[in-house]
Design an enzyme around this catalytic site. Structure first.
Site, PDB file in Angstrom:
ATOM      1  N   LYS A 102       5.313   9.182 -10.719  1.00  0.00           N
ATOM      2  CA  LYS A 102       5.089   9.348 -12.105  1.00  0.00           C
ATOM      3  C   LYS A 102       4.811  10.529 -12.171  1.00  0.00           C
ATOM      4  O   LYS A 102       4.504  11.827 -12.787  1.00  0.00           O
ATOM      5  CB  LYS A 102       4.256   8.072 -12.687  1.00  0.00           C
ATOM      6  CG  LYS A 102       4.075   7.828 -13.935  1.00  0.00           C
ATOM      7  CD  LYS A 102       3.387   7.051 -14.496  1.00  0.00           C
ATOM      8  CE  LYS A 102       3.966   6.590 -15.972  1.00  0.00           C
ATOM      9  NZ  LYS A 102       3.451   4.893 -16.978  1.00  0.00           N
ATOM     10  N   LYS A 122      19.431   1.930  -6.124  1.00  0.00           N
ATOM     11  CA  LYS A 122      18.885   0.274  -6.052  1.00  0.00           C
ATOM     12  C   LYS A 122      19.129  -0.180  -7.176  1.00  0.00           C
ATOM     13  O   LYS A 122      18.967   0.355  -8.262  1.00  0.00           O
ATOM     14  CB  LYS A 122      17.839   0.752  -5.608  1.00  0.00           C
ATOM     15  CG  LYS A 122      17.302  -0.694  -5.405  1.00  0.00           C
ATOM     16  CD  LYS A 122      15.624  -0.314  -4.978  1.00  0.00           C
ATOM     17  CE  LYS A 122      14.937  -0.257  -6.639  1.00  0.00           C
ATOM     18  NZ  LYS A 122      12.893  -0.496  -6.727  1.00  0.00           N
ATOM     19  N   LYS A 133      15.577  -1.725 -13.749  1.00  0.00           N
ATOM     20  CA  LYS A 133      15.466  -1.858 -14.529  1.00  0.00           C
ATOM     21  C   LYS A 133      15.971  -0.280 -15.216  1.00  0.00           C
ATOM     22  O   LYS A 133      16.198   0.450 -16.038  1.00  0.00           O
ATOM     23  CB  LYS A 133      14.029  -2.553 -15.270  1.00  0.00           C
ATOM     24  CG  LYS A 133      14.931  -3.841 -15.462  1.00  0.00           C
ATOM     25  CD  LYS A 133      13.315  -4.806 -15.965  1.00  0.00           C
ATOM     26  CE  LYS A 133      12.732  -4.952 -14.981  1.00  0.00           C
ATOM     27  NZ  LYS A 133      12.274  -5.970 -14.507  1.00  0.00           N
TER      28      LYS A 133
HETATM   29  P1  TYM Z   1       9.443  -6.610  -9.078  1.00  0.00           P
HETATM   30  O1  TYM Z   1       9.219  -7.241 -10.223  1.00  0.00           O
HETATM   31  O2  TYM Z   1       9.274  -5.231  -9.472  1.00  0.00           O
HETATM   32  O3  TYM Z   1      10.175  -7.049  -8.730  1.00  0.00           O
HETATM   33  C1  TYM Z   1      10.334  -8.379  -7.717  1.00  0.00           C
HETATM   34  C2  TYM Z   1      10.700  -9.004  -6.935  1.00  0.00           C
HETATM   35  O4  TYM Z   1      12.228  -7.965  -7.140  1.00  0.00           O
HETATM   36  C3  TYM Z   1      12.608  -7.123  -5.739  1.00  0.00           C
HETATM   37  N1  TYM Z   1      13.890  -6.382  -6.132  1.00  0.00           N
HETATM   38  C4  TYM Z   1      14.499  -6.073  -5.636  1.00  0.00           C
HETATM   39  N2  TYM Z   1      15.227  -6.754  -4.136  1.00  0.00           N
HETATM   40  C5  TYM Z   1      16.088  -5.857  -3.730  1.00  0.00           C
HETATM   41  N3  TYM Z   1      16.901  -4.738  -3.993  1.00  0.00           N
HETATM   42  C6  TYM Z   1      16.638  -5.252  -5.704  1.00  0.00           C
HETATM   43  N4  TYM Z   1      18.137  -3.571  -5.846  1.00  0.00           N
HETATM   44  C7  TYM Z   1      15.424  -5.116  -6.699  1.00  0.00           C
HETATM   45  N5  TYM Z   1      15.218  -5.526  -6.934  1.00  0.00           N
HETATM   46  C8  TYM Z   1      13.837  -5.741  -6.790  1.00  0.00           C
HETATM   47  C9  TYM Z   1      11.808  -6.572  -5.116  1.00  0.00           C
HETATM   48  O5  TYM Z   1      11.540  -6.240  -4.046  1.00  0.00           O
HETATM   49  C10 TYM Z   1      10.311  -8.082  -5.455  1.00  0.00           C
HETATM   50  O6  TYM Z   1      10.216  -8.766  -4.460  1.00  0.00           O
HETATM   51  N6  TYM Z   1       4.447  -5.628  -7.501  1.00  0.00           N
HETATM   52  C11 TYM Z   1       5.722  -6.294  -7.229  1.00  0.00           C
HETATM   53  C12 TYM Z   1       5.527  -7.699  -8.206  1.00  0.00           C
HETATM   54  C13 TYM Z   1       3.896  -7.963  -7.323  1.00  0.00           C
HETATM   55  C14 TYM Z   1       4.246  -8.462  -6.060  1.00  0.00           C
HETATM   56  C15 TYM Z   1       2.567  -9.490  -6.303  1.00  0.00           C
HETATM   57  C16 TYM Z   1       4.788  -9.365  -5.542  1.00  0.00           C
HETATM   58  C17 TYM Z   1       2.583  -7.790  -7.749  1.00  0.00           C
HETATM   59  N7  TYM Z   1       2.044  -8.869  -7.106  1.00  0.00           N
HETATM   60  C18 TYM Z   1       2.256  -9.866  -4.747  1.00  0.00           C
HETATM   61  C19 TYM Z   1       4.258  -9.792  -3.845  1.00  0.00           C
HETATM   62  C20 TYM Z   1       3.330  -9.914  -3.548  1.00  0.00           C
HETATM   63  C21 TYM Z   1       6.731  -5.462  -8.520  1.00  0.00           C
HETATM   64  O7  TYM Z   1       6.584  -4.715  -9.311  1.00  0.00           O
HETATM   65  O8  TYM Z   1       8.147  -7.011  -8.349  1.00  0.00           O
END
Ligand code: TYM
Length: 325
Positions: A113, A192, A195
Site C-alpha cells: 500500500k 494468484k 479479489k
Molecule cells: P483471507 O481472508 O485473505 O484468505 C483466507 C484464506 O484463503 C487463502 N487464500 C488462498 N490460498 C491459495 N490460493 C489463493 N489464491 C488464495 N487466496 C486466499 C489465504 O491464504 C487464507 O488462508 N489475514 C487472513 C485472515 C486471518 C487469519 C488469522 C488467518 C486473520 N487472522 C489467523 C489465519 C490465522 C486473511 O486475510 O485471509
C-alpha cells in the site's frame, strides 16, 4: 497423528473463491475430524477495508453460511465471529508492546500500500499483530492457510518467542500448514486468485456465470499441435484441484501429447467445478431457510472460543505483571 489444536481465520470481504476453498477451507474441513479446531470469520481485519456496516454484516453472515455449507461441522469445530471474542483484542495490545516497527514495515499488505503511495492507517500496519493474537489466544499448534499468509505466521512466531523470552513460556509456537498443489491457486489470468486482482471465480457463483468466466480465461497462443507442459498452465492447475489422480493423469497426458484445444479443457473444467460444489450449493440453500440456526451456531461458538481465549489471556496477563494477585 496425535490430536492438535488448529486455528484459522478468513475475512468477510466478499464471497469466497476457489483460492479460499482449495488453499484454506478444504483444510479446515479435513482437520476438524481428528483435532480440536477453531475457525473464525475475521471481521475485525475486514474493517481495515470494508467501511459499509450493512455490507460487513451481510458478508459476515454469508461467510458463516458458506463455511457451513462447505462442510464445516459445528459439532466438531468451533465456528465464531472474531469480534465476539474481545479477549483477543486485549491480547493484541500485549503483543503490540513486543512488536518491532521494522518487522511490521516489512509485512506485504502494508508495504504494498505504501509503495503505491496510498495512505495506510494503523489498523493495516498492525494487522499482523492482531492476527498473531488470533492464533496465540487458542494455543494453536497448526494454522491451515494459503501461501500469502505464511509471512504473517512468521511474525506471529517471532512475537510469541519474544514474549516468551521476556516473561516465560506463555505461548505455544504455531506453524503454518499449506495444501500441496493449492498453496497459491491461480485466477482466471494465471496470477494468484485474489479479489484485489479481479480474477476470482466464486464458489457459489451461478454455474452459468462460472462457465462464462472459465471460457474467457486467458490462455497462451501456442498452436494446438504443440505439446505442452501441464504443470505450468493455470487451466490444468485448476482442473487438477477438482479431480482425482486418474483424471489428472489423463489430462496431463493430453497436454504432453499436444493436438488438443484449450476450449475443451475449459469445458471440462467448468463441468467438474459445477459437479464438485453441487452438494454444497444445495446445503447452502437449505441453511438460508434456517437462518436462526446459523445465529445459534455462532453464539455457541463465541462462548467456547471466549472460554479458551480467556484462559490464555489471563496466563499472559499474570506472566507480564498485569494482574497483581
Ligand atoms: P483471507 O481472508 O485473505 O484468505 C483466507 C484464506 O484463503 C487463502 N487464500 C488462498 N490460498 C491459495 N490460493 C489463493 N489464491 C488464495 N487466496 C486466499 C489465504 O491464504 C487464507 O488462508 N489475514 C487472513 C485472515 C486471518 C487469519 C488469522 C488467518 C486473520 N487472522 C489467523 C489465519 C490465522 C486473511 O486475510 O485471509
Amino acid at each position: 497423528m496425535t490430536s492438535m489444536r488448529i486455528l484459522s481465520g478468513i475475512q468477510p470481504t466478499g464471497r469466497f473463491h476457489w483460492g479460499n476453498y482449495f488453499g484454506a477451507i478444504r483444510q479446515y474441513i479435513a482437520l476438524q475430524e481428528e483435532n480440536e479446531a477453531y475457525y473464525f470469520i475475521a471481521n475485525l481485519h475486514a474493517l481495515t477495508t470494508v467501511r459499509e456496516p450493512q455490507r460487513l454484516r451481510e458478508a459476515t453472515r454469508d461467510a458463516a453460511l458458506d463455511l457451513l455449507a462447505l462442510g464445516l461441522d459445528p459439532q466438531r469445530a468451533v465456528l465464531f465471529v472474531q469480534s465476539d471474542v474481545p479477549e483477543v483484542s486485549e491480547l493484541c495490545w500485549l503483543l503490540m508492546t513486543v512488536a518491532p516497527l521494522g518487522l511490521l514495515e516489512r509485512c506485504h499488505a502494508f508495504k504494498e500500500k505504501k509503495a503505491r503511495g496510498l495512505m495506510a492507517d494503523a489498523g493495516l500496519f498492525t494487522y499482523p499483530v492482531l492476527m498473531a493474537a488470533d492464533i496465540l489466544a487458542y494455543d494453536a499448534d497448526l494454522v491451515p492457510v494459503g501461501e500469502d499468509q505464511v509471512q504473517h505466521i512468521e511474525v506471529c512466531r517471532d512475537l510469541a518467542r519474544s514474549f516468551n523470552h521476556l516473561f516465560g513460556e506463555v505461548f505455544t509456537i504455531p506453524r503454518a500448514q499449506l495444501m500441496e498443489r493449492a498453496a497459491k491457486v491461480p485466477g482466471t489470468d494465471g496470477e494468484k486468485m485474489s479479489k484485489s486482482y479481479g480474477n476470482t471465480i466464486e464458489i457459489f457463483e451461478e454455474p452459468a456465470a462460472v462457465r462464462k468466466k472459465v471460457m474467457r480465461m486467458t490462455t497462451d497462443s501456442r498452436p494446438m499441435e504443440e505439446p505442452k507442459d501441464p504443470e505450468s498452465d493455470h487451466l490444468y492447475q485448476l482442473y487438477a484441484l477438482f479431480v482425482g489422480e486418474g483424471e489428472r493423469q489423463a489430462m496431463a497426458d493430453l497436454y504432453r501429447r499436444g493436438g488438443f484445444g484449450y476450449g475443451d479443457v475449459k469445458k471440462q473444467l467448468a463441468a467438474v467445478a459445477e459437479q464438485f460444489f453441487a452438494e454444497a450449493r444445495q446445503r447452502r440453500a437449505e441453511l438460508v431457510r434456517h437462518g436462526e440456526r446459523v445465529d445459534e451456531i455462532l453464539a455457541q461458538g463465541a462462548v467456547r472460543a471466549r472460554r479458551k481465549a480467556g484462559d490464555v489471556l489471563r496466563r499472559a496477563q499474570r506472566a507480564c505483571g498485569l494482574s497483581i494477585a
